[in-house]
Design a protein around this motif. Structure first.
Motif, mmCIF file in Angstrom:
data_model
loop_
_atom_site.group_PDB
_atom_site.id
_atom_site.type_symbol
_atom_site.label_atom_id
_atom_site.label_comp_id
_atom_site.label_asym_id
_atom_site.label_seq_id
_atom_site.Cartn_x
_atom_site.Cartn_y
_atom_site.Cartn_z
ATOM 1 N N GLU A 38 0.864 -1.179 0.000
ATOM 2 C CA GLU A 38 0.000 0.000 0.000
ATOM 3 C C GLU A 38 0.900 1.228 0.000
ATOM 4 N N GLN A 40 0.907 5.466 0.036
ATOM 5 C CA GLN A 40 0.116 6.678 0.270
ATOM 6 C C GLN A 40 1.021 7.898 0.222
ATOM 7 N N ASP A 63 3.607 0.550 2.853
ATOM 8 C CA ASP A 63 3.294 -0.517 3.806
ATOM 9 C C ASP A 63 3.431 -1.860 3.100
ATOM 10 N N ILE A 151 0.269 3.148 -8.398
ATOM 11 C CA ILE A 151 -0.215 3.973 -7.286
ATOM 12 C C ILE A 151 -1.029 5.124 -7.866
ATOM 13 N N SER A 153 -3.248 8.678 -6.278
ATOM 14 C CA SER A 153 -3.708 9.460 -5.130
ATOM 15 C C SER A 153 -4.303 10.742 -5.677
#
Length: 165
Positions: A38, A40, A63, A151, A153
């Motif tokens: 993960e 972020q 993570d 990824i 965001s």
């Protein structure tokens, strides 16, 4: 002569088997129960903001939900502000995320907003109006036979929160 040729042949076989064993070890890392890490975006720091050049530091938290440590060997990214591409590039920093742990990965970003100055000035005319941002990219993981983990965001920033009084 015969003994020397035999020794060289044995050494070649041992080296070949070692290389094959290493490749099998790398490939088993990404089979079976591997779970994508993960990622972020946790922080954006403004390092330098001049008319022709802006420098930021993007900080990511990675993570690792796996039972093995995860080598990270780079990040490819694109950052958009509304529909304008603000920056894109590639970072080649290495780190290892421990099994069931996390690490922070920092990426320096350099931009030149000069070509978008009119648009940005219009956005800043209403400092209480939120501006959308989006970050897309890929984390490069593994060693020799690594894989890329996508990824993404997005969110909003309010320019007035960053303008000093």
């Amino acid at each position: 002569m015969f003994c020397q040729a035999r020794t060289i042949r044995i050494v070649k076989i041992v080296v070949l088997l070692s290389l094959l064993g290493g490749l099998v070890g790398c490939s088993t890392w990404f089979t079976g129960d591997f779970k994508d890490p993960e990622v972020q975006l946790t922080k954006v720091d403004i390092i330098k903001a001049r008319l022709l050049e802006q420098q930021f530091m993007l900080r990511f938290r990675i993570d690792n939900p796996n039972d093995r440590s995860l080598p990270v060997r780079g990040l490819i990214y694109t950052v958009h502000l509304n529909d304008i591409e603000l920056a894109s590039g590639e970072s080649s920093g290495w780190l290892t995320v421990p099994a069931h742990g996390f690490e922070y990965y920092e990426v320096p970003v350099h931009t030149n907003l000069w070509r978008h100055m009119k648009y940005i000035v219009r956005l800043l005319e209403k400092p209480d109006r939120p501006i959308r941002y989006r970050l897309d990219g890929e984390i490069k993981t593994g060693l020799m036979l690594g894989r890329r983990v996508h990824i993404s965001s997005d969110g909003e920033i309010i320019p007035g929160n960053f303008i000093p009084e």
